[in-house]
Design an enzyme around this catalytic site. Structure first.
Site, PDB file in Angstrom:
ATOM      1  NE  ARG A 188      -1.227  -4.564   1.099  1.00  0.00           N
ATOM      2  CZ  ARG A 188       0.021  -5.137   0.948  1.00  0.00           C
ATOM      3  NH1 ARG A 188       1.056  -4.292   1.353  1.00  0.00           N
ATOM      4  NH2 ARG A 188       0.303  -6.385   0.759  1.00  0.00           N
ATOM      5  CG  HIS A 207       1.900  -2.752  -2.545  1.00  0.00           C
ATOM      6  ND1 HIS A 207       2.016  -1.519  -1.801  1.00  0.00           N
ATOM      7  CD2 HIS A 207       2.781  -2.277  -4.020  1.00  0.00           C
ATOM      8  CE1 HIS A 207       2.625  -0.731  -2.504  1.00  0.00           C
ATOM      9  NE2 HIS A 207       2.959  -1.051  -3.677  1.00  0.00           N
ATOM     10  CE1 TYR A 240       2.496  -9.041   1.297  1.00  0.00           C
ATOM     11  CE2 TYR A 240       3.384  -9.459  -0.950  1.00  0.00           C
ATOM     12  CZ  TYR A 240       2.322  -8.633  -0.040  1.00  0.00           C
ATOM     13  OH  TYR A 240       1.608  -7.856  -0.443  1.00  0.00           O
TER      14      TYR A 240
END
Ligand SMILES: Cc1ncc(C[n+]2csc(CCOP(=O)(O)OP(=O)(O)O)c2C)c(N)n1
Lengths: 386, 343
Positions: A273, A277, A286
């Site tokens: 990805r 998100h 993160y």
């Protein structure tokens, strides 16, 4: 004291229980140790040039769609957009591998797959714009509503495929889920049902590394997500999710297998990805940039472009043409999304039941009064300004 | 009611503006610091600090074993919490959004709510389930449910919902300290509401189960909780112009229900409206109105009215303002309390 030590007892010799034998030989179900690849390998020579070019054009459009939709969030035209940038090969292959009568069961990230299957790009975005929940007729395109609760669409796919088979129809359902979604009970129940019923279903897991902030290692301890198939009695296939030709090939095999009545397949596409998100997420919390950069060199468009240009199937003009076609699509999308959707608040009460209840009629009447009062107020104000 | 009264408030210091989200985070932190058996688990609660950042910093301070990013599986999260609690820990579970707690209902209803009863008191489950709930933040489908009625309908669960920054801290501390399972509903549209508050100032940590009168008045009582409290307070101010002096009761706890505070208020005012944003039919308001009627029948000048969300699936964000009960709808109900004039 153990059994063996009991005075007078015969020595204990472990033997398997009398009726036990494996139901299925696990070996053919096991995924390959490495994700399957086509582009940049000898296998590419066997790929259909027409298909590769089609994949390329769709990939470029898909990327443009992701970029445009993300831009629309910044302009306040979309409430939220979960980008699939970097994952376009999975999205496009999933859409292209299906026949017209087949069904797609997308997750909330799979807007692109729905659009590539033919859904109006604006219709595909209403959920994320916030004017209505999904809204389109799933039967029209054979696309289930984009699904937000994770993995809950998977049992639906199994049930639909099963029903189609009971009716004798040649229908395959392809259901998409993220790596995080594979931890939900619904995922496991769906796989089990599908395998027991030999339902014509293909499960496509887009393993993009993260479930919001949680990396795969905290999601599963399995050797790979594809390995999970074996325990349910279906084949697991691993594929390079950025290699459009490979994803298409593996999915096509799985769809063909389902069509032949041989049952479900679990496909894990290893991808990444590239964006956060959603536009509301801060990925720097993160993950590190170097990881993202490593994947940038493995971009699905780049991989396919290299293959096509290397083999003389695509030149600079072709690249420009694909880009231009994508820009036209994006301009259309932008323009249509720039218009304020006209919504009737009274629609809140339609489609709750086939026939409106007395209670809902009362509530609708109350809202009508409120709206009329609002309108009067609005008109009065306008009058005063004049 | 619970052991909550034993939880000490914190030290002293100057109050500063703080958000409800910060107060919740601080309550988790203080509970963990004080009691090593308190564990936080859920999706994205570790490195990310939760999608609403409530658990921010906990993993860093207390380690991954005390604040754990779980696999993405609500039934598993709550089921694991049951086992942890059986072994003496105090799990605090985060459900990421109201509608994503539904996979955990089996665990909740069949085990969390019943374990004390099934074991004749031998095995209480001190689990706190934090659920961000309600609408008004422009969330897409499945991000705005008000699920309190489902929880309320399940005996064995406490159901708590703060509406102020102070209560967010105090009630969460009390919930974690409770020896019974608590569904801790966080009104997500109040996460960013601010109040002068200091984690270092003495914070009232009350036992759960007490309602509070937020505004006193004489002509009618608005009974409400969580996200609808600010709406009711605003309505009460607006009603002054109409000659209404409204009392506003913040329930804070739906289970146990503070009949005493509510009934005392309605006996004083003689009129009541229950206000909440979850659907009205089969919703909390029906239960509350019935209880009030049972206790205050002879004092009532008008039927107890309800102002609730419509009986429809929570609408898409662009239409949610028409669904959510706002000040006007509350005032309209207050006007309908002039029962004699009407009938
Ligand atoms: C049942 C459920 N729980 C939690 C969520 C909140 N949520 C939305 S997306 C997401 C992460 C999903 O990760 P993954 O399945 O890997 O898909 P990806 O986002 O990577 O495409 C979470 C936890 C949800 N939508 N549904």
């Amino acid at each position: 004291m153990t059994v063996q030590e009991l005075p007078g007892a015969a020595a204990y010799r472990p033997t398997p229980p009398p009726a036990w034998k494996p139901l299925t030989d696990p070996a053919p179900l096991l995924p390959d140790p490495e994700p399957h690849r086509v582009l940049g390998t000898d296998a590419a020579a066997g790929a259909d040039p027409g298909l590769l070019l089609r994949l390329y054009a769709e990939l470029v459009r898909g990327r443009r769609y992701n970029v445009q939709a993300t831009a629309l969030t910044k302009q306040g035209r979309l409430a939220v957009y979960p980008s699939s940038t970097g994952q376009e090969a999975c999205e496009i292959a999933a859409a292209l591998v299906l026949e017209e009568q087949d069904w797609l069961f997308p997750s909330y990230r799979d807007t692109l797959a729905a659009v590539a299957r033919g859904l109006d790009p604006v219709e595909a975005l209403t959920l994320l714009r916030g004017d209505r929940h999904t809204g389109y007729d799933p039967r029209e395109h054979r696309i289930a509503p984009l699904c937000t609760p994770l993995a809950t669409q998977l049992p639906h796919a199994v049930g639909l495929a099963h029903a189609a088979r009971l009716k004798g129809d040649d229908v395959v359902a392809l259901a998409m889920v993220g790596d995080g979604g594979t931890s939900e009970g619904d995922f496991h129940e769906a796989l089990n049902f599908a395998a027991v019923w030999k339902a014509p279903v293909v499960f496509l897991v887009q393993n993009n590394g993260f479930a919001i902030s949680v990396p795969l290692a905290k999601q599963t301890a399995a050797p790979s997500l594809a390995h999970k198939a074996v325990g349910y009695g279906m084949p697991g296939r691993l594929v390079d999710g950025n290699d459009a030709a490979a994803v298409h090939e593996v999915l096509a095999d799985a769809v063909a297998r389902a069509r032949r009545g041989e049952g479900p397949t679990l496909v894990e596409a290893v991808t990444y990805r590239m964006d956060a998100h959603t536009n509301a997420d801060d990925a720097t919390r993160y993950r590190v940039d170097s990881e993202v950069e490593a994947w940038r060199a493995h971009d699905p468009i780049l991989l396919l472009e290299r293959e096509l240009t290397g083999r003389g199937l695509l030149d600079e003009d072709g690249i420009v043409a694909a880009k231009e076609a994508a820009d036209v699509m994006a301009a259309g999308l932008r323009e249509r999304m720039n218009a304020d959707p006209v919504l009737d608040p009274m629609s809140l009460f339609t489609h709750v039941y086939a026939e409106q209840t007395e209670q809902l009629r009362e509530q609708a009447a109350r809202l009508r009064v409120e709206l009329d009062a609002e309108q009067d107020q609005h008109d009065d104000n306008a009058e005063e300004r004049r | 009611m619970t052991t909550a009264a034993a939880v000490p408030g914190a030290q002293t210091g100057k109050p500063k503006p703080a958000t409800m989200a910060q107060a919740l985070g601080r309550a988790l932190r203080d509970s963990m610091a004080e009691d090593p058996s308190v564990h936080v688990l859920g999706e994205d609660v570790g490195t990310l600090g939760g999608v609403f950042r409530i658990t921010d910093g906990l993993a860093k301070e207390f380690g991954d074993d005390r604040c754990t990013d779980t696999p993405l599986a609500e039934a598993g999260i709550l089921g694991a919490a049951v086992g942890m609690a059986m072994y003496g820990l105090r799990p605090v579970v985060e459900m990421q959004f109201d509608a994503f707690a539904y996979p955990a209902f089996e665990q909740l209803i069949s085990h969390v709510a019943k374990m004390r009863n099934r074991t004749r008191g031998a095995m209480p489950l001190p689990i706190t389930v934090r659920v961000p709930y309600g609408g008004g933040i422009g969330g897409v489908e499945h991000h705005s449910d008000s699920s309190e009625a489902y929880y309320m309908a399940t005996p064995g669960l406490h159901v708590v919902t703060p509406a102020t920054v102070d209560d967010a801290y105090g009630l969460l501390r009390a919930s974690i300290a409770s020896d019974d399972p608590v569904i801790f509903l966080e009104p997500k549209r109040l996460y960013w509401s601010k109040a002068a508050w200091s984690p270092d100032a003495p914070v009232p940590v009350e036992p759960i189960g007490r309602a509070v009168v937020r505004r006193s008045g004489r002509s009618a009582t608005l009974i409400t909780y969580g996200p609808s409290l600010p709406v009711c307070l605003e309505a009460a101010e607006a009603a002054v112009a109409e000659g209404w002096d409204l009392e506003v009761v913040d329930l804070r706890s739906l289970v146990p229900f503070d009949d005493e505070t509510v009934a005392a208020s309605v006996r004083r005012t003689g009129r009541a409206v229950v206000v909440h944003e979850s659907s009205g039919f089969g919703g909390p308001g029906g239960e509350i109105a019935a209880r009030v009627t049972e206790r205050c029948f002879h004092h009532l000048e008008a039927p107890v009215l309800r102002v609730a969300g419509f009986d429809i699936p929570y609408p898409a964000p662009m239409l949610e303002r028409h669904h959510l009960p706002g000040v006007d709808r509350v005032l309209d109900a207050v006007a309908r309390l002039q029962w004699e004039a009407q009938s």
